[in-house]
Design a protein around this motif. Structure first.
Motif, short mmCIF file in Angstrom:
data_model
loop_
_atom_site.label_atom_id
_atom_site.label_comp_id
_atom_site.label_asym_id
_atom_site.label_seq_id
_atom_site.Cartn_x
_atom_site.Cartn_y
_atom_site.Cartn_z
N SER A 1 -10.90 -1.82 -2.33
CA SER A 1 -9.87 -2.76 -1.66
C SER A 1 -9.77 -2.83 -0.16
O SER A 1 -10.95 -1.87 0.07
CB SER A 1 -8.26 -1.50 -2.04
OG SER A 1 -8.29 -0.58 -1.15
N ASN B 1 -8.34 -1.93 5.78
CA ASN B 1 -8.22 -1.14 5.01
C ASN B 1 -7.28 -2.40 4.46
O ASN B 1 -6.20 -2.42 4.87
CB ASN B 1 -7.89 0.28 5.07
CG ASN B 1 -9.21 1.15 5.23
OD1 ASN B 1 -9.74 1.15 4.23
ND2 ASN B 1 -8.72 2.36 6.25
N ASP B 2 -6.40 -1.39 3.59
CA ASP B 2 -4.83 -1.89 2.58
C ASP B 2 -3.68 -1.56 3.22
O ASP B 2 -3.76 -0.34 3.90
CB ASP B 2 -4.63 -1.87 0.93
CG ASP B 2 -5.38 -3.11 0.39
OD1 ASP B 2 -5.67 -3.90 0.48
OD2 ASP B 2 -5.36 -2.68 -1.18
N SER C 1 1.07 -0.90 0.01
CA SER C 1 -0.44 0.41 0.41
C SER C 1 1.52 1.09 -0.20
O SER C 1 1.76 1.52 0.91
CB SER C 1 -0.59 0.04 1.19
OG SER C 1 -0.43 0.06 2.51
N THR D 1 -1.16 -6.17 4.47
CA THR D 1 -2.38 -5.85 5.51
C THR D 1 -2.60 -7.34 6.77
O THR D 1 -2.00 -8.37 6.52
CB THR D 1 -3.38 -6.32 4.82
OG1 THR D 1 -3.55 -5.32 3.69
CG2 THR D 1 -4.84 -6.57 5.39
N LYS E 1 -0.44 -10.51 0.40
CA LYS E 1 -1.17 -9.50 0.26
C LYS E 1 -1.59 -9.16 1.73
O LYS E 1 -1.26 -8.12 2.67
CB LYS E 1 -2.43 -9.08 -0.46
CG LYS E 1 -2.09 -7.44 -0.81
CD LYS E 1 -3.50 -7.34 -1.91
CE LYS E 1 -4.13 -6.05 -1.80
NZ LYS E 1 -4.47 -5.36 -2.23
N VAL F 1 -12.33 -9.61 -0.17
CA VAL F 1 -11.09 -9.58 -0.89
C VAL F 1 -11.44 -8.91 -1.55
O VAL F 1 -11.00 -8.95 -2.34
CB VAL F 1 -10.20 -9.85 -0.22
CG1 VAL F 1 -9.12 -9.83 -0.79
CG2 VAL F 1 -10.14 -10.87 1.28
N ASP F 2 -10.86 -7.35 -1.77
CA ASP F 2 -10.36 -6.41 -2.92
C ASP F 2 -11.61 -6.78 -3.25
O ASP F 2 -11.60 -7.00 -4.56
CB ASP F 2 -9.47 -6.71 -3.70
CG ASP F 2 -8.45 -6.64 -3.18
OD1 ASP F 2 -8.19 -5.50 -1.92
OD2 ASP F 2 -7.13 -7.39 -3.42
#
Lengths: 269, 283
Positions: free
Chosen positions: B30, B59-60, B21, B215, B182, B94-95
Motif C-alpha cells: 500500500s 504510507n497511506d 486510511s 495521502t 486516494k 502505487v498500492d
C-alpha cells in the motif's frame, strides 16, 4: 466641459461607437471631393464622389447581381480554407515530424504570387466558379494555418498534463482543453482570411471570368469608365466589411469568455 | 486515526469524502513506493540529469512534503509519480501496481490554478468527471459541498477571471478532490498566494487531510509551510536532485497556527534550513 444641458440624444448619437467609422468615411469623401476641385484633377484620372454615387444608384441592380458570384466564390474559398486550414494546423502543432515536413513548404508556397498562377486554374478548370474559389482559398488558407498553429501550440503544458492525469482520452483532452484554447487565435486568423478571400475571388475573376465584381472592374478599366470602377471597389469593400462583421459575430458567440470579448467594445468594422 | 476522530469527522463539511486510511502501517503493498527512480532529460550530448536514483516510501494517509532548492527536480518527481512522465530507471508502485501511465486515482494541484477560462467554476470543478466520462449528476452534490467547504458557495456560475487568485486556487483544490481520489499531489499550490491567504489555506488543507485521511504529496520551497503541514518532510539536494534527509514531524495531527511557536517546530525548521544554508542556495 459645461455641456450638461446639451441635448442628450444628439450627443449620444455622435458618441456612438458604430457611428465613428462612418464619420471618418464622410470626412474622407469630403476631402476627396475638395481635392478634385482644388487641384483640378480631370475626371479620367479620379472621378468625383458624386459620379461614383450616381453610378452606384443607377447601376445598382446590375452591380448587385454581379456581386453574388463574387460572394459565393469568396464564401466557398473561405470555408475551404477553414475546413482544410484548421485540421492541418492541428497536425502541424501536434507532431514535430509533420511540422518539419509541411510547414517550410507551406511558407515556401506562400511566396508564389497567386495572381501569376491564377491563369493556370482557368486552364485547368475553365471559366466557371472553380478557379475563383481556388484563388480565394489559396489566399485565405495561410493566415488560418499560421494563427491556428500558434493557438494550438500556446496551450499551457501543465493544463494538458492535468487533463491527462484525470485519465482523459486523447480526443477528450483535445476537445476539452486544446481546441477551446486555440479558438481565439483561430478566429483572428479567420478574420484576416475572410478579407483576403475577397481579394482572391477578385483575382480569379480578373484572369478569366465573365461575371462578378472583378469582371466589372476589368471591363470598366478597359473602357476608362472610372466611376463604375470606383463603384465596384466600394462594393468590394462593403463585401469585405460585411463578411468580417459576420465572422466577428460568430466569434463573439463562440468565445464569449475570452478577454477580447469582455468589454462591450465595437470591433465590427 | 481513532474511532472518536472519525465520528467527529461526520459533522465536518468534508464528511462526504471517503476516509482512506484507518492506521498507517508501512507496507510495500500500500502507499507509494519508489525504488531506484531516476530521470534524465534529453539524449546524447544534451543530457541533463534531473533526479538521482531515489528510494522512499509514502504510507497511506500520510502528509508527505518535499522541500528543495529551485531546479532540483521536485516537479519532475510529482510528474513521475502521477504517471505523466516515465522514469529513466527504477520503478514506482502505487498500492502495489506499477505506474506506467496516468492512473486516475489522483488529484493534482499546480502553482497556477489552471482553471479553464471558458468553464464556470462548477464546471471546472467537475472537469475530472467529464474527463473520466462519469455521470455528472452523481457528482454535482459533492462538487457543491466542496465549494462550500472552501468558502466558494454562490460562485458556482462565475467564470474564473471573476475570482481572485486565492479563490481560483481553492476552486482548483475542489477540482482535485471532486472524484475523491486516494492521492493528492500539490506542486507549490500556495506559491502564488499572499502570506495571509497562504496561512489560512495551510490550516484548511491540514484539516482536509485530517478529516479525509488522503495521502498528500506536497511540494514547496517554504520550510515553515513544509513543517507545519507534514507528517514527513523530504529534503532534496541541488540538481541532480537526491535525498538529503527525511524528517518525521512529531507535532500530532491536530495543528493550528499555534504549532508554529512550538519548540519542536522551530527546531525542525532550523535543522532543515541548515541543509540549504551550507550550500547558500536557499531560494
Amino acid at each position: 466641459m459645461s455641456e450638461k444641458k446639451a441635448p442628450g440624444s444628439v450627443s449620444k448619437l455622435l458618441n456612438a461607437s458604430w457611428l465613428r467609422p462612418f464619420l471618418l468615411l464622410v470626412m474622407i469623401v469630403v476631402g476627396w471631393d475638395l481635392a478634385i476641385r482644388i487641384f483640378n484633377i480631370p475626371a479620367y484620372q479620379i472621378p468625383a464622389p458624386g459620379d461614383v454615387v450616381k453610378v452606384l444608384y443607377t447601376d445598382w441592380p446590375e452591380l448587385l447581381s454581379q456581386s453574388w458570384p463574387t460572394t459565393y466564390a469568396t464564401l466557398l474559398g473561405f470555408l475551404a480554407s477553414a475546413v482544410f486550414g484548421i485540421p492541418i494546423a492541428m497536425l502541424i502543432a501536434g507532431s514535430r515530424t509533420v511540422e518539419s515536413y509541411v510547414y517550410p513548404l507551406l511558407v515556401f508556397s506562400q511566396s508564389i504570387p497567386k495572381v501569376a498562377i491564377a491563369p493556370l486554374f482557368v486552364v485547368w478548370f475553365g471559366f466557371g466558379i472553380v478557379p475563383k474559389i481556388i484563388a480565394a482559398f489559396l489566399l485565405g488558407f495561410f493566415p488560418v494555418v499560421v494563427s491556428a498553429v500558434q493557438g494550438f501550440k500556446s496551450v499551457d503544458p501543465d493544463m494538458v498534463d492535468l487533463a491527462r492525469a484525470m485519465k482523459g482520452s486523447r480526443l477528450r483532452v483535445f476537445c476539452a482543453v486544446n481546441l477551446p484554447h486555440a479558438l481565439p487565435a483561430i478566429f483572428s486568423g479567420l478574420k484576416v482570411s475572410v478579407t483576403l478571400a475577397v481579394v482572391g475571388a477578385v483575382v480569379g475573376e480578373f484572369v478569366g471570368s465573365n461575371s462578378g465584381i472583378g469582371y466589372v472592374l476589368q471591363r470598366s478599366i478597359g473602357t476608362f469608365d472610372l466611376p463604375t470602377m470606383f463603384a465596384a471597389l466600394v462594393i468590394l469593400a462593403l463585401l469585405g466589411v460585411i463578411l468580417f462583421w459576420l465572422v466577428d459575430r460568430i466569434e463573439r458567440f463562440a468565445i464569449p469568455w475570452h478577454v477580447s470579448q469582455r468589454a462591450d467594445v465595437f470591433i465590427g468594422s | 486515526m481513532t474511532a472518536a476522530m472519525r465520528t467527529m469527522s461526520v459533522d465536518q463539511p468534508s464528511a462526504h469524502l471517503r476516509v482512506v486510511s484507518e492506521q498507517s502501517t508501512p507496507s510495500k503493498a500500500s502507499g507509494i513506493n519508489l525504488s531506484g527512480v531516476s530521470k534524465t532529460y534529453g539524449t546524447g550530448d544534451g543530457q541533463v540529469q534531473s533526479l538521482r536514483p531515489l528510494d522512499f516510501h509514502i504510507n497511506d494517509g500520510e502528509f508527505f512534503v518535499v522541500v528543495g532548492p529551485s531546479g532540483c527536480g521536485k516537479s519532475t518527481l510529482l510528474k513521475l509519480i502521477s504517471g505523466l512522465l516515465a522514469p529513466t530507471s527504477g520503478e514506482i508502485h502505487v498500492d502495489g501496481n506499477k505506474v506506467t501511465e496516468p492512473h486516475g486515482d489522483v488529484g493534482i494541484v499546480f502553482q497556477n490554478a489552471l482553471l479553464l477560462p471558458w468553464r464556470n467554476i462548477i464546471n471546472n470543478v467537475l472537469m475530472p468527471i467529464d474527463m473520466k466520462n462519469l455521470p455528472r449528476a452523481q457528482y454535482m452534490d459533492r462538487a457543491k459541498q466542496l465549494l462550500k467547504m472552501v468558502g466558494l458557495e454562490g460562485f458556482e456560475k462565475k467564470l474564473p477571471w471573476q475570482l481572485s487568485g486565492g479563490m481560483q486556487q481553492r476552486a482548483s483544490i475542489c477540482r482535485a478532490l471532486v472524484h475523491d481520489p486516494k492521492i493528492m499531489m500539490m506542486d507549490e499550490p500556495f506559491g502564488a498566494l499572499d502570506a495571509m491567504t497562504r496561512e489560512k489555506m495551510n490550516v484548511e488543507l491540514s484539516r482536509i487531510q485530517r478529516t479525509t485521511g488522503k495521502t498528500i504529496l506536497l511540494i514547496t520551497h517554504s520550510i515553515p509551510e513544509a513543517v507545519f503541514l507534514a507528517d514527513k518532510v523530504l529534503v532534496m539536494t541541488e540538481r541532480p536532485g537526491g535525498i538529503a534527509a527525511i524528517y518525521d514531524v512529531p507535532l500530532g495531527r491536530e495543528r493550528t497556527l499555534d504549532a508554529m511557536s512550538n519548540p519542536i517546530f522551530t527546531d525542525l525548521v532550523a535543522r532543515i534550513r541548515k541543509h540549504f544554508m551550507t550550500n547558500s542556495t536557499l531560494d
